[in-house]
Design an enzyme around this catalytic site. Structure first.
Site, short mmCIF file in Angstrom:
data_model
loop_
_atom_site.label_atom_id
_atom_site.label_comp_id
_atom_site.label_asym_id
_atom_site.label_seq_id
_atom_site.Cartn_x
_atom_site.Cartn_y
_atom_site.Cartn_z
CE1 TYR A 130 10.13 -5.28 13.20
CE2 TYR A 130 7.77 -5.61 13.38
CZ TYR A 130 9.05 -5.70 13.92
OH TYR A 130 9.21 -6.22 15.17
CG ASN A 214 5.74 -3.19 19.02
OD1 ASN A 214 6.47 -2.35 18.48
ND2 ASN A 214 6.22 -4.18 19.73
CB SER A 237 -8.28 -1.25 11.13
OG SER A 237 -8.77 -1.47 9.84
CD GLN A 259 -11.74 -2.88 9.00
OE1 GLN A 259 -10.73 -2.43 9.48
NE2 GLN A 259 -11.73 -3.77 8.01
CG HIS A 262 -8.30 -5.80 12.02
ND1 HIS A 262 -7.34 -6.69 11.65
CD2 HIS A 262 -9.00 -5.51 10.89
CE1 HIS A 262 -7.43 -6.94 10.35
NE2 HIS A 262 -8.45 -6.25 9.87
CD GLU A 328 -7.61 1.12 7.30
OE1 GLU A 328 -8.25 1.04 8.38
OE2 GLU A 328 -6.64 0.41 7.03
CG ASP A 362 -8.95 -6.55 4.68
OD1 ASP A 362 -8.51 -5.41 4.41
OD2 ASP A 362 -9.60 -6.80 5.70
CD GLU A 416 15.01 34.08 -5.18
OE1 GLU A 416 15.92 33.23 -5.10
OE2 GLU A 416 13.81 33.79 -5.31
CG HIS A 421 21.88 31.04 -7.82
ND1 HIS A 421 22.56 30.99 -6.64
CD2 HIS A 421 21.02 29.97 -7.79
CE1 HIS A 421 22.15 29.95 -5.92
NE2 HIS A 421 21.21 29.32 -6.59
#
Lengths: 430, 430
Positions: A130, A214, A237, A259, A262, A328, A362, A416, A421
């Site tokens: 995206y 968004n 961020s 930062q 942003h 981060e 970055d 079990e 099995h």
């Protein structure tokens, strides 16, 4: 902005509030997104046409309305200013090299019992990326998402991006060329993610979806988790700078603001053991804020979420605070950052020394800039080739190794309450 | 059960329907789960007391109502039947060895430009493991979840499990002892997951939650994804057996039933190039179904979801079909499974040769039995030590390497309209 001192009696209370403050808005779009995804699943391209018209005022009629052809992104690259083209090439080359060194190795071995064991890593068939429209369409994000997919060996990388008045960002197109993106579709929003996950008549489905967006895009990814793989739930961020008093206060102020610019929900925190230095940084932030074209956003972030924490002993106090913040980005603006690199357990990415501003990471250093936010570095990692790969384990027994370990499997299966099995083992023991 | 032949004119249509058939129920519990999680987040232990009473009829009053002490699980282990104890030990030893070999290696290198680059893998601080009550409380699942966490280096592993009348499964307790589980809390359901994610007065929060559960547990994990890490959205179990006509039909029938007996929504599929062999397997399934104590469940699964696919050429036709099914378990019951191991791209785990029934992998072989279901092997992997670890990237520049790559970062930052990013670089260039 708030200033905390570890000597203050209420420090623990205030620091805890800082750690737990939520900067992520609860957006109440789950219902709408669910409706959009259902519509795309059931009605395919027709739903895309409808939503593109409604949300972006964009008409999907001819093929050229749907797709940006590869020639167009080759052209965008060719037309770039030479300095920018070289910067993009350098970034791509370095990102590619870092991620190539990240490729996992397969295993295939036979153990003491004679059991062959192993695991094979393989890329997914197709990855969707995206790319938001408008201001948030960063060419660097495209490189950081598409190159790891390509390095992983993904054959088909597909970008979806809204192009409201038919406009697309030439720098993003150039980055798509450099990264070797295979398809770019002119659709955005939650409906574009539905198309990637379920497929439509025109758009073939993908296996993994990554990339920022968004609140609708984030919610769509969350709802599609499990139908496809997704990268992470991304939040605002953040940066934590740990510096003694010997750094240039202007440098550190710029790092904090890188930062803050942003988004108003971004967070910048400085931990230092020098109260005088802290004051200089604070002053420099104020000066730089007045000069920045992004000053309005940066100031909103700094005022609401910025913090300067003065501690008594940096070496012993900073790492535990950093681990609780699990930021981060963590910058260690120190002469010898090595001890703290070892003692900080929770961080998305660490920047070592005074000459390593976060902005280098970055863009051009190589490691991925898609990193866990909102304290998620406690349990998650930055984007890597592994997000575009999966591991198939395998095992093989012969009669001798089967005789050694088979009986225990039958014993446990019976315990079990799973007799079929057990029987699949017991039949082979005769 | 349905039989398909790749020579049938409608084969593609029928196979596509088989691939796309959803066996996962849409459960409409999102609202209830959201309410439960909010209550636990806001009211902590009081909410746990209330929900345990309401859902399990279980009173959490004294400390001993809340916790199963470690001595209790040591005792459960000591009291096990010797054969069972040895089987459990063998399983744990082998699972541990396989997962130890899976530990990732850190990187730390300096590239040609003089940039130091790398990544450090670290365990999360704490992992929570859900263990369902009743029939689905499998000791093998506990080993498969807890041992990778311990091998990853997780210091605190926390089991939550409902104990309706105060009863707990001694075999599960013994497995907890073998795996080295640190805490067992007598709470189950969505509220237990809320406690693990948010923490309460008594239960400290964890960073990652894994383990199987009912629709409420699955939905709670989905809603908590991002607050904590989770393993995967799990669906019904499935097996694909690819066999030529030389396998023993009884063995293959038992292998198919070993998945079918898990749940009515499980799926078992055989692909073979021998129609006569297919008929023998079908007959043997019918005979074994009549003998199994789990026959009712297995028959429901086999009738509704079982399939036998007869192809003309196994070597060329089976791998593409297997890739479209992307099954959790794939058995290659062939003399030489190697070519197919290479050509099957999408599978959770592959079992090589006639002496490797899937059940061996469920219990004692070593690889994890928590595997992607519902075609998710296209993009996801079985549980591993990586689910309990995270990677921190790092980079370090000095003046020389900064001079080489810094300017390009500033160029790109300006192009993206992020002047503070650019400034943090430019200030250092003087």
């Amino acid at each position: 902005m708030q200033t905390l001192s570890s000597l203050d009696p209420d420090f623990e209370k205030r620091f805890r509030r800082l750690v737990n403050a939520r900067r992520e808005a609860d957006s109440d779009v789950a219902g709408q997104v669910s409706d959009i995804l259902s519509a795309v699943k059931n009605r395919g391209d027709a739903a895309l046409v409808e939503y593109s018209q409604r949300f972006d005022g964009y008409s999907l009629i001819d093929d050229s309305d749907w797709v940006i052809p590869r020639e167009r992104y080759a052209q965008a690259y060719a037309e770039l200013d030479a300095e920018l083209r070289e910067a993009l090439d350098l970034a791509a080359t370095r990102i590619r090299a870092y991620h190539e060194a990240q490729l996992p190795t397969d295993r295939d071995y036979t153990d003491d019992a004679g059991v062959r064991l192993g695991a094979i890593w393989r890329p997914v068939d197709a990855a969707g990326l995206y790319v938001p429209g408008g201001r948030a369409a960063y060419p660097s994000s495209l490189l950081m998402n598409a190159i790891p997919a390509k390095v992983a060996g993904v054959e088909r990388t597909v970008v979806v991006t809204p192009t409201p008045k038919g406009n697309s960002n030439p720098l993003v197109l150039a980055a798509a060329h450099v990264a070797g993106v295979d398809e770019i579709w002119r659709v955005g929003g939650a409906h574009a993610l539905g198309a990637l996950a379920y497929g439509t008549e025109k758009i073939k489905p993908v296996d993994v979806i990554t990339g920022p967006g968004n609140a609708y895009v984030a919610e769509a990814k969350r709802q599609l988790y499990g139908v496809v793989g997704i990268d992470m739930v991304a939040g605002p961020s953040e940066i934590l700078v740990i510096s003694d008093g010997k750094s240039d206060p202007d440098w550190i102020a710029a790092d904090l603001l890188s930062q803050a610019e942003h988004d108003p929900t971004s967070q910048s925190i400085l931990i230092t053991d020098d109260a005088g230095f802290a004051a200089l940084v604070e002053d420099s932030v104020a000066v730089q804020l007045s000069q920045l074209s992004t000053g309005k956003v940066a100031k909103a972030s700094w005022d609401a979420h910025g913090a300067i924490i003065v501690v008594n002993d940096l070496e012993s106090e900073a790492p535990p605070l950093a681990n609780r913040l699990a930021a981060e980005h963590v910058e260690l603006a120190l002469d010898d950052p090595e001890p703290m690199l070892q003692s900080i357990r929770h961080a998305g990415s660490i920047f070592l020394g005074r000459m390593t501003p976060e902005a280098v990471g970055d863009y051009v250093a190589g490691p991925n800039h898609v990193l866990p936010t909102g304290r998620r570095a406690r349990f998650s990692s930055g984007l890597s080739v592994l997000d575009f790969m999966k591991r198939t384990s395998f095992l093989g027994l012969d009669e001798a190794s089967f005789a050694k370990i088979g009986p225990a499997a039958a014993t446990l299966a019976h315990a079990e309450g799973l007799p079929a099995h057990a029987k699949s083992v017991e039949l082979r023991r005769k």
